[in-house]
Design a protein around this motif. Structure first.
Motif, PDB file in Angstrom:
ATOM      1  N   ARG A 186      -6.265   8.330 -20.248  1.00 44.43           N
ATOM      2  CA  ARG A 186      -5.243   7.308 -20.031  1.00 44.43           C
ATOM      3  C   ARG A 186      -5.641   6.324 -18.937  1.00 44.43           C
ATOM      4  N   PHE A 187      -6.719   6.623 -18.203  1.00 44.08           N
ATOM      5  CA  PHE A 187      -7.113   5.811 -17.068  1.00 44.08           C
ATOM      6  C   PHE A 187      -8.372   4.999 -17.356  1.00 44.08           C
ATOM      7  N   VAL A 188      -8.464   3.863 -16.684  1.00 40.31           N
ATOM      8  CA  VAL A 188      -9.694   3.061 -16.641  1.00 40.31           C
ATOM      9  C   VAL A 188     -10.175   3.096 -15.201  1.00 40.31           C
ATOM     10  N   SER A 189     -11.446   3.461 -15.011  1.00 39.63           N
ATOM     11  CA  SER A 189     -11.960   3.728 -13.672  1.00 39.63           C
ATOM     12  C   SER A 189     -13.174   2.854 -13.370  1.00 39.63           C
ATOM     13  N   LYS A 190     -13.255   2.365 -12.133  1.00 34.10           N
ATOM     14  CA  LYS A 190     -14.404   1.579 -11.674  1.00 34.10           C
ATOM     15  C   LYS A 190     -14.838   2.128 -10.313  1.00 34.10           C
ATOM     16  N   ARG A 191     -16.085   2.629 -10.239  1.00 37.79           N
ATOM     17  CA  ARG A 191     -16.546   3.212  -8.978  1.00 37.79           C
ATOM     18  C   ARG A 191     -16.653   2.133  -7.901  1.00 37.79           C
ATOM     19  N   VAL A 192     -16.171   2.494  -6.683  1.00 40.14           N
ATOM     20  CA  VAL A 192     -16.212   1.530  -5.582  1.00 40.14           C
ATOM     21  C   VAL A 192     -17.161   1.955  -4.460  1.00 40.14           C
ATOM     22  N   GLY A 193     -17.420   3.256  -4.327  1.00 34.72           N
ATOM     23  CA  GLY A 193     -18.283   3.713  -3.247  1.00 34.72           C
ATOM     24  C   GLY A 193     -18.425   5.214  -3.249  1.00 34.72           C
ATOM     25  N   PRO A 230       0.822  -1.211   0.000  1.00 34.67           N
ATOM     26  CA  PRO A 230       0.000   0.000   0.000  1.00 34.67           C
ATOM     27  C   PRO A 230       0.860   1.267   0.000  1.00 34.67           C
ATOM     28  N   ARG A 231       0.357   2.295  -0.669  1.00 37.64           N
ATOM     29  CA  ARG A 231       0.951   3.631  -0.631  1.00 37.64           C
ATOM     30  C   ARG A 231      -0.161   4.603  -0.231  1.00 37.64           C
ATOM     31  N   VAL A 232       0.055   5.396   0.812  1.00 38.29           N
ATOM     32  CA  VAL A 232      -0.942   6.362   1.270  1.00 38.29           C
ATOM     33  C   VAL A 232      -0.457   7.763   0.912  1.00 38.29           C
ATOM     34  N   ASP A 233      -1.266   8.493   0.150  1.00 39.26           N
ATOM     35  CA  ASP A 233      -0.843   9.821  -0.297  1.00 39.26           C
ATOM     36  C   ASP A 233      -2.065  10.605  -0.757  1.00 39.26           C
ATOM     37  N   ALA A 234      -1.853  11.873  -1.095  1.00 40.45           N
ATOM     38  CA  ALA A 234      -2.917  12.707  -1.655  1.00 40.45           C
ATOM     39  C   ALA A 234      -3.234  12.259  -3.078  1.00 40.45           C
ATOM     40  N   SER A 235      -4.442  12.563  -3.537  1.00 45.00           N
ATOM     41  CA  SER A 235      -4.925  12.058  -4.823  1.00 45.00           C
ATOM     42  C   SER A 235      -4.010  12.441  -5.989  1.00 45.00           C
ATOM     43  N   VAL A 236      -3.603  13.691  -6.055  1.00 51.88           N
ATOM     44  CA  VAL A 236      -2.775  14.141  -7.174  1.00 51.88           C
ATOM     45  C   VAL A 236      -1.422  13.445  -7.156  1.00 51.88           C
ATOM     46  N   MET A 237      -0.868  13.245  -5.962  1.00 47.64           N
ATOM     47  CA  MET A 237       0.404  12.540  -5.863  1.00 47.64           C
ATOM     48  C   MET A 237       0.249  11.088  -6.322  1.00 47.64           C
ATOM     49  N   LEU A 238      -0.884  10.460  -5.980  1.00 46.86           N
ATOM     50  CA  LEU A 238      -1.126   9.086  -6.423  1.00 46.86           C
ATOM     51  C   LEU A 238      -1.327   9.025  -7.931  1.00 46.86           C
ATOM     52  N   ARG A 239      -1.995  10.030  -8.490  1.00 45.24           N
ATOM     53  CA  ARG A 239      -2.149  10.076  -9.950  1.00 45.24           C
ATOM     54  C   ARG A 239      -0.781  10.093 -10.627  1.00 45.24           C
ATOM     55  N   ASP A 240       0.120  10.917 -10.105  1.00 40.52           N
ATOM     56  CA  ASP A 240       1.456  10.997 -10.686  1.00 40.52           C
ATOM     57  C   ASP A 240       2.212   9.673 -10.531  1.00 40.52           C
ATOM     58  N   LYS A 241       2.033   9.027  -9.379  1.00 39.66           N
ATOM     59  CA  LYS A 241       2.684   7.728  -9.168  1.00 39.66           C
ATOM     60  C   LYS A 241       2.133   6.685 -10.136  1.00 39.66           C
ATOM     61  N   LEU A 242       0.835   6.742 -10.410  1.00 42.68           N
ATOM     62  CA  LEU A 242       0.242   5.797 -11.361  1.00 42.68           C
ATOM     63  C   LEU A 242       0.811   6.018 -12.756  1.00 42.68           C
ATOM     64  N   LEU A 243       0.931   7.263 -13.160  1.00 41.11           N
ATOM     65  CA  LEU A 243       1.481   7.581 -14.477  1.00 41.11           C
ATOM     66  C   LEU A 243       2.957   7.201 -14.576  1.00 41.11           C
TER      67      LEU A 243
END
Length: 299
Positions: free
Chosen positions: A153-160, A123-136
């Motif tokens: 560039r993303f595929v998204s599946k709603r979880v909640g 697991p990596r815990v971070d702010a959303s924008v930082m996680l977006r950059d890590k994903l890219l």
């Protein structure tokens, strides 16, 4: 040529150095260097420009990196296709925001381990924008964040979905529990900045209803925002359900504001060019186990 050699080469480039690649591959720096040297000897060409202090690729190295990436992706896809879930071995890096870490992340990790016993979750815990950059940057394989990124560039599946409410220390705004939007400008606002998906959502909402105040405290730590709100520093938007015990105990007070805050949908997001059956299965488990209603959930 072996996959170990390709992995070493790929992660030196991807992670930014030989030491970082060794950490990622759970081996030694000398072993990584040896595999790179074997590749260079095999093709009789330098893959890295050793006149530079950093691990910078040569022109041939750039071409080799693209081929290595393609071959490793094909290997992973083949392994996932042919192996049974109970014997599949992988490290999967999941990026989550603080709210998920504080609520249902342990339940998700437990479900993954039950379905895929030999898969290691990082697991990596971070702010959303930082996680977006890590994903890219291929530093995480999947992120679970508020649905704020409209990126092809993303595929998204709603979880909640998370319901937030404006909260403060009891008595901070007097006896009035119902506020007009312009009443908010008289109080200090405790909020997240635009590195947070939730911060983007509610800062946009505040602007849309005309709330502008210079008296604002920014923090991307949810724990810090809760603490500041309980101490009476100001008004903040906080997750309603999981903080209900604090409201019931009198530590926090929910304010009724018109118009009401919008809800915050969360999604499991991966890169479209890195789609994986395993990652897709983990996203489905996230849908099944998503529960923002209680903090500090156990497996």
């Amino acid at each position: 040529m072996t996959f170990k050699q390709l992995e070493a080469f790929f992660w030196v480039v991807q992670a930014g150095g030989f030491a970082q690649a060794a950490t990622r591959l759970h081996t030694t720096q000398s072993a990584v260097s040896k595999r790179i040297q074997e590749l260079e000897s095999l093709f009789d060409t330098a893959l890295f420009d050793r006149s530079m202090r950093s691990a910078r690729l040569t022109e041939k190295g750039e071409e080799m990196f693209m081929q290595a990436k393609r071959l490793l992706d094909q290997r992973d896809a083949t392994v996932e296709l042919l192996q049974r879930p109970e014997v599949l071995e992988r490290h999967v890096r999941i990026g989550v925001t603080e709210l998920t870490a504080m609520t249902w992340l342990p339940r998700l990790v437990g479900a993954i381990e039950a379905n895929f016993p030999r898969v290691i979750i990082e697991p990596r815990v971070d702010a959303s924008v930082m996680l977006r950059d890590k994903l890219l940057d291929d530093e995480v394989d999947l992120m679970i964040v508020p649905e704020m990124f409209n990126d092809q560039r993303f595929v998204s599946k709603r979880v909640g979905v998370v319901e937030h409410a404006l909260m403060c220390k009891p008595g901070l705004v007097g006896r009035r529990r119902r506020l007009r939007t312009d009443d908010l400008t008289a109080h200090r606002l405790l909020t997240q900045d635009d590195r947070s998906g939730t911060g983007q959502l509610y800062n946009r909402w505040l602007r849309s209803i005309g709330v502008k105040t210079a008296n604002t405290v920014f923090s991307n730590s949810l724990v810090a925002l809760i603490g500041l709100t309980v101490s009476g520093m100001g008004i903040s938007y906080l997750p309603r359900k999981c903080l209900a015990p604090m409201v019931d105990s009198g530590a926090l007070e929910v304010l009724n504001v018109s118009p009401a805050l919008p809800s915050a949908p969360y999604a499991a997001v991966c890169r479209g060019d890195r789609q994986s059956g395993l990652v897709a299965s983990i996203a489905r488990l996230a849908q099944e186990h998503c529960d923002f209603g209680r903090i500090f959930q156990t497996q």
